[in-house]
Each structure stands twice: as C-alpha cells, then as structure tokens.
Design a protein around this motif. Sequence first.
Motif, PDB file in Angstrom:
ATOM      1  N   PRO A 163       0.810  -1.228   0.000  1.00 14.91           N
ATOM      2  CA  PRO A 163       0.000   0.000   0.000  1.00 14.91           C
ATOM      3  C   PRO A 163       0.841   1.275   0.000  1.00 14.91           C
ATOM      4  O   PRO A 163       0.428   2.301  -0.559  1.00 14.91           O
ATOM      5  CB  PRO A 163      -0.819  -0.128   1.289  1.00 14.91           C
ATOM      6  N   ARG A 164       2.034   1.222   0.559  1.00 21.64           N
ATOM      7  CA  ARG A 164       2.894   2.408   0.606  1.00 21.64           C
ATOM      8  C   ARG A 164       3.572   2.683  -0.731  1.00 21.64           C
ATOM      9  O   ARG A 164       4.210   3.730  -0.897  1.00 21.64           O
ATOM     10  CB  ARG A 164       3.928   2.245   1.714  1.00 21.64           C
ATOM     11  N   ASP A 165       3.441   1.771  -1.690  1.00 26.75           N
ATOM     12  CA  ASP A 165       3.985   2.032  -3.025  1.00 26.75           C
ATOM     13  C   ASP A 165       3.249   3.176  -3.717  1.00 26.75           C
ATOM     14  O   ASP A 165       3.715   3.708  -4.729  1.00 26.75           O
ATOM     15  CB  ASP A 165       3.904   0.768  -3.894  1.00 26.75           C
ATOM     16  N   ASP A 166       2.078   3.549  -3.201  1.00 23.61           N
ATOM     17  CA  ASP A 166       1.336   4.699  -3.718  1.00 23.61           C
ATOM     18  C   ASP A 166       1.895   6.028  -3.202  1.00 23.61           C
ATOM     19  O   ASP A 166       1.443   7.093  -3.615  1.00 23.61           O
ATOM     20  CB  ASP A 166      -0.144   4.617  -3.299  1.00 23.61           C
ATOM     21  N   ASP A 167       2.854   5.953  -2.281  1.00 23.67           N
ATOM     22  CA  ASP A 167       3.376   7.147  -1.615  1.00 23.67           C
ATOM     23  C   ASP A 167       3.874   8.175  -2.624  1.00 23.67           C
ATOM     24  O   ASP A 167       4.733   7.891  -3.453  1.00 23.67           O
ATOM     25  CB  ASP A 167       4.524   6.740  -0.676  1.00 23.67           C
ATOM     26  N   ARG A 168       3.358   9.400  -2.521  1.00 29.84           N
ATOM     27  CA  ARG A 168       3.711  10.441  -3.490  1.00 29.84           C
ATOM     28  C   ARG A 168       5.136  10.965  -3.322  1.00 29.84           C
ATOM     29  O   ARG A 168       5.626  11.719  -4.153  1.00 29.84           O
ATOM     30  CB  ARG A 168       2.734  11.612  -3.372  1.00 29.84           C
ATOM     31  N   THR A 169       5.820  10.570  -2.252  1.00 25.45           N
ATOM     32  CA  THR A 169       7.172  11.078  -2.047  1.00 25.45           C
ATOM     33  C   THR A 169       8.228  10.224  -2.754  1.00 25.45           C
ATOM     34  O   THR A 169       9.410  10.488  -2.632  1.00 25.45           O
ATOM     35  CB  THR A 169       7.519  11.139  -0.550  1.00 25.45           C
ATOM     36  N   VAL A 170       7.801   9.195  -3.480  1.00 22.05           N
ATOM     37  CA  VAL A 170       8.770   8.349  -4.169  1.00 22.05           C
ATOM     38  C   VAL A 170       9.573   9.192  -5.162  1.00 22.05           C
ATOM     39  O   VAL A 170       9.007   9.921  -5.987  1.00 22.05           O
ATOM     40  CB  VAL A 170       8.062   7.195  -4.920  1.00 22.05           C
ATOM     41  N   ARG A 171      10.894   9.112  -5.064  1.00 17.98           N
ATOM     42  CA  ARG A 171      11.775   9.835  -5.992  1.00 17.98           C
ATOM     43  C   ARG A 171      11.721   9.134  -7.338  1.00 17.98           C
ATOM     44  O   ARG A 171      11.937   7.926  -7.428  1.00 17.98           O
ATOM     45  CB  ARG A 171      13.197   9.863  -5.425  1.00 17.98           C
ATOM     46  N   TRP A 172      11.484   9.881  -8.413  1.00 16.38           N
ATOM     47  CA  TRP A 172      11.064   9.301  -9.683  1.00 16.38           C
ATOM     48  C   TRP A 172      11.842   9.884 -10.852  1.00 16.38           C
ATOM     49  O   TRP A 172      12.075  11.089 -10.920  1.00 16.38           O
ATOM     50  CB  TRP A 172       9.573   9.588  -9.867  1.00 16.38           C
ATOM     51  N   ALA A 173      12.239   9.032 -11.803  1.00 17.91           N
ATOM     52  CA  ALA A 173      12.841   9.483 -13.057  1.00 17.91           C
ATOM     53  C   ALA A 173      12.248   8.663 -14.188  1.00 17.91           C
ATOM     54  O   ALA A 173      11.733   7.566 -13.983  1.00 17.91           O
ATOM     55  CB  ALA A 173      14.358   9.314 -13.028  1.00 17.91           C
ATOM     56  N   GLY A 174      12.327   9.199 -15.400  1.00 19.90           N
ATOM     57  CA  GLY A 174      11.746   8.509 -16.549  1.00 19.90           C
ATOM     58  C   GLY A 174      10.387   9.076 -16.891  1.00 19.90           C
ATOM     59  O   GLY A 174      10.023  10.176 -16.436  1.00 19.90           O
ATOM     60  N   PRO A 175       9.613   8.348 -17.705  1.00 16.14           N
ATOM     61  CA  PRO A 175       8.283   8.842 -18.068  1.00 16.14           C
ATOM     62  C   PRO A 175       7.469   9.192 -16.825  1.00 16.14           C
ATOM     63  O   PRO A 175       7.533   8.479 -15.818  1.00 16.14           O
ATOM     64  CB  PRO A 175       7.660   7.657 -18.816  1.00 16.14           C
ATOM     65  N   PRO A 176       6.709  10.286 -16.872  1.00 15.64           N
ATOM     66  CA  PRO A 176       5.943  10.697 -15.690  1.00 15.64           C
ATOM     67  C   PRO A 176       4.837   9.704 -15.353  1.00 15.64           C
ATOM     68  O   PRO A 176       4.460   8.852 -16.159  1.00 15.64           O
ATOM     69  CB  PRO A 176       5.380  12.059 -16.094  1.00 15.64           C
ATOM     70  N   ARG A 177       4.289   9.849 -14.170  1.00 16.70           N
ATOM     71  CA  ARG A 177       3.240   8.946 -13.706  1.00 16.70           C
ATOM     72  C   ARG A 177       2.042   8.931 -14.654  1.00 16.70           C
ATOM     73  O   ARG A 177       1.419   7.889 -14.865  1.00 16.70           O
ATOM     74  CB  ARG A 177       2.814   9.330 -12.290  1.00 16.70           C
ATOM     75  N   ALA A 178       1.699  10.079 -15.212  1.00 18.01           N
ATOM     76  CA  ALA A 178       0.555  10.142 -16.126  1.00 18.01           C
ATOM     77  C   ALA A 178       0.798   9.288 -17.374  1.00 18.01           C
ATOM     78  O   ALA A 178      -0.123   8.654 -17.906  1.00 18.01           O
ATOM     79  CB  ALA A 178       0.282  11.595 -16.513  1.00 18.01           C
ATOM     80  N   TRP A 179       2.041   9.280 -17.858  1.00 19.38           N
ATOM     81  CA  TRP A 179       2.391   8.438 -19.016  1.00 19.38           C
ATOM     82  C   TRP A 179       2.226   6.970 -18.665  1.00 19.38           C
ATOM     83  O   TRP A 179       1.657   6.187 -19.429  1.00 19.38           O
ATOM     84  CB  TRP A 179       3.828   8.722 -19.439  1.00 19.38           C
ATOM     85  N   TRP A 180       2.709   6.586 -17.490  1.00 17.73           N
ATOM     86  CA  TRP A 180       2.578   5.199 -17.064  1.00 17.73           C
ATOM     87  C   TRP A 180       1.113   4.826 -16.828  1.00 17.73           C
ATOM     88  O   TRP A 180       0.693   3.698 -17.098  1.00 17.73           O
ATOM     89  CB  TRP A 180       3.403   4.956 -15.799  1.00 17.73           C
ATOM     90  N   ALA A 181       0.332   5.760 -16.316  1.00 22.41           N
ATOM     91  CA  ALA A 181      -1.093   5.486 -16.108  1.00 22.41           C
ATOM     92  C   ALA A 181      -1.774   5.161 -17.426  1.00 22.41           C
ATOM     93  O   ALA A 181      -2.581   4.225 -17.524  1.00 22.41           O
ATOM     94  CB  ALA A 181      -1.763   6.687 -15.432  1.00 22.41           C
ATOM     95  N   ASP A 182      -1.444   5.917 -18.458  1.00 14.31           N
ATOM     96  CA  ASP A 182      -2.013   5.653 -19.780  1.00 14.31           C
ATOM     97  C   ASP A 182      -1.528   4.310 -20.325  1.00 14.31           C
ATOM     98  O   ASP A 182      -2.312   3.547 -20.897  1.00 14.31           O
ATOM     99  CB  ASP A 182      -1.625   6.789 -20.729  1.00 14.31           C
ATOM    100  N   ARG A 183      -0.258   4.022 -20.126  1.00 11.91           N
ATOM    101  CA  ARG A 183       0.311   2.766 -20.638  1.00 11.91           C
ATOM    102  C   ARG A 183      -0.265   1.547 -19.925  1.00 11.91           C
ATOM    103  O   ARG A 183      -0.552   0.522 -20.546  1.00 11.91           O
ATOM    104  CB  ARG A 183       1.843   2.791 -20.459  1.00 11.91           C
ATOM    105  N   LEU A 184      -0.451   1.646 -18.620  1.00 13.94           N
ATOM    106  CA  LEU A 184      -0.910   0.498 -17.833  1.00 13.94           C
ATOM    107  C   LEU A 184      -2.425   0.420 -17.712  1.00 13.94           C
ATOM    108  O   LEU A 184      -2.959  -0.574 -17.214  1.00 13.94           O
ATOM    109  CB  LEU A 184      -0.288   0.555 -16.431  1.00 13.94           C
ATOM    110  N   GLY A 185      -3.123   1.470 -18.135  1.00 10.40           N
ATOM    111  CA  GLY A 185      -4.577   1.466 -18.060  1.00 10.40           C
ATOM    112  C   GLY A 185      -5.091   1.681 -16.646  1.00 10.40           C
ATOM    113  O   GLY A 185      -6.099   1.082 -16.244  1.00 10.40           O
ATOM    114  N   THR A 186      -4.416   2.556 -15.886  1.00  5.27           N
ATOM    115  CA  THR A 186      -4.798   2.806 -14.500  1.00  5.27           C
ATOM    116  C   THR A 186      -4.783   4.308 -14.241  1.00  5.27           C
ATOM    117  O   THR A 186      -4.522   5.106 -15.138  1.00  5.27           O
ATOM    118  CB  THR A 186      -3.809   2.134 -13.533  1.00  5.27           C
ATOM    119  N   ASP A 187      -5.021   4.673 -12.988  1.00  6.74           N
ATOM    120  CA  ASP A 187      -4.856   6.066 -12.590  1.00  6.74           C
ATOM    121  C   ASP A 187      -3.399   6.303 -12.201  1.00  6.74           C
ATOM    122  O   ASP A 187      -2.602   5.362 -12.103  1.00  6.74           O
ATOM    123  CB  ASP A 187      -5.789   6.407 -11.421  1.00  6.74           C
TER     124      ASP A 187
END
Length: 289
Positions: A71-95
């Motif tokens: 459940p903590r994998d949803d944590d917004r503080t995750v340090r992130w690089a690469g395609p943005p979350r919105a791109w991944w949401a579209d690719r994976l079919g999720t929010d």
Amino acid sequence: MANGQWFPPDWPDRIRALADGTLTPVAPRRAATVMLLKDTATGPVVHLLRRRTSMAFAAGAYAYPGGGVDPRDDDRTVRWAGPPRAWWADRLGTDDASAQAIVCAAVRETYEEAGVLLAGPTGDTVTEDTTGDDWEADRTALVARELSFAEFLDRRGLVLRSDLLGAWTRWITPEFEPRRYDTWFFVAALPKGQRTRDVSTEADRTVWIRPAEAARGYDRGELVMMPPTIATLRQLAPYAHASDALDAARVRDLTPVLAGARLTDGEIVLSWPGHDEFTRHIPIPGAPA
C-alpha cells in the motif's frame, strides 16, 4: 503431464462451485513481476526463480521476481525518473497513483527477490553495487515491511528509474482461484555492475537461462511453470538482445489475459484467450460419457 503446465488439483471443484454460484470470486490484488534479461554471446538469458515446494501457491514452479503491491507504493514522495506517472497510467490502463504503485512494486520486488535495483543517484545513472551488509540490512527491512520503498530511496539518496522498465503484458488470476492477482509483467536489462543474488525466501533455486531453452524444458515436462511464465518466455525467445525486447515492449498489447472455464458435454473446458496451448479438457466425475 506431457509438459510442465502447473495445475492445482482443486481447480475442477472450484470451477464447478463458481458455475453453480456457491463460490464468490475474490478481488485480485495488484502485483508486478519483472523479466530480468542479461546479454550473452549466444543471446539474452532471463532470470528465473523456482518457488519452494512448501509454498501454498504454485509450489515448485519457475517464475520471475515479483509480488504484490505494498500500500505504501502509492506514496507520493517516491523519488522518480523517466516517463511521468501520467504516461505510465495511460500505458498500464490505470490512474496515476496505481501506475506509480505498480512500477514501484516491480522495482522493489526485483530488489527484494534478486538483489537488483533499478535506481540510481540521478535520473540518468544506476547504482552499480548493491552488495554489503548495509545494503542487505535495507533489503531485509523492505521484505519485512519495516521500511517503505520511498523511505529506502530517500535514505540512499536514490531515484527510481522507471525508464529502465518496459511494460510487456498483463495477466489476471482466474476467478476460481482463491489467491488472485492482477499482474503486470515488465521487461528490464540487468544494470551494469550489478548481479543477481539468491536471496528470496520464497525460492529454493535461481537460474539464468535462455528463454527458448527454458521453454524446451517446459515442453519436456522438466520445468514446471504457470501459463503466464511459459507464454512470456516464448514471446521473448526471438529477440537477439535485451535492448530489442525493451524496444518491443513500447508497443506491446496490455489487454488483460483472464482464463475462463465452461462446463459442457461432461467436461470442464479451461482456456486462456489468445493462448490455445493452455486449453485443458477435464472430465467431470460421474458425468455421462
């Protein structure tokens, strides 16, 4: 059995219970798994784990590193690089939040089960060495859920490299199975300098093997696998380099594969859409011939 297809003995009874309405399907849990590839002189090899025979689910079967979303994998503080979350949401079919959780689960589980970390100090680097007592202490804390992945990245000053993953396919555990997962399969290349380690508490053996060789072992009945594993191994076999598989992942169809079962003519017909090789015809005891 003629091949290594994993088949739980209680499935026929559960399928009949689902058909007559006495079994209510459980909701599938989000999960992610990673097909970790490494180039060799004879082509890419893939990292497989053999699940311990004591495991309640798919005991003795070969699979990739992976597991359920924390459940903590949803944590917004995750340090992130690469395609943005919105791109991944579209690719994976999720929010957006679910996309982050699924990608985080893929990276986290690969580290927990294989000691390989798809993260680095910056958005264009990768940690080259994850060995040592301090790394092992953090990995163990992640496994025990004493440490969230976001906390781990912050502690290490690392950024998750989502660009090192390619989304490959998606399989959902059948409705008649008591442990259900909605699993996204990813492909990734072993980062330079890193090596896999046999650290999973759920596995009793690990192996690097060419996908085609693993498929032949399955066909001979020597390697036990669930349908998603052997299906993806066959899909990976044609690629000459790990980078080729990653390129192919960009346009892979992620329509979920969900097995179905029907009762007809004194037998249960179990099938996976688009994967005819897994179709099973199971006689119903006591049914007219």
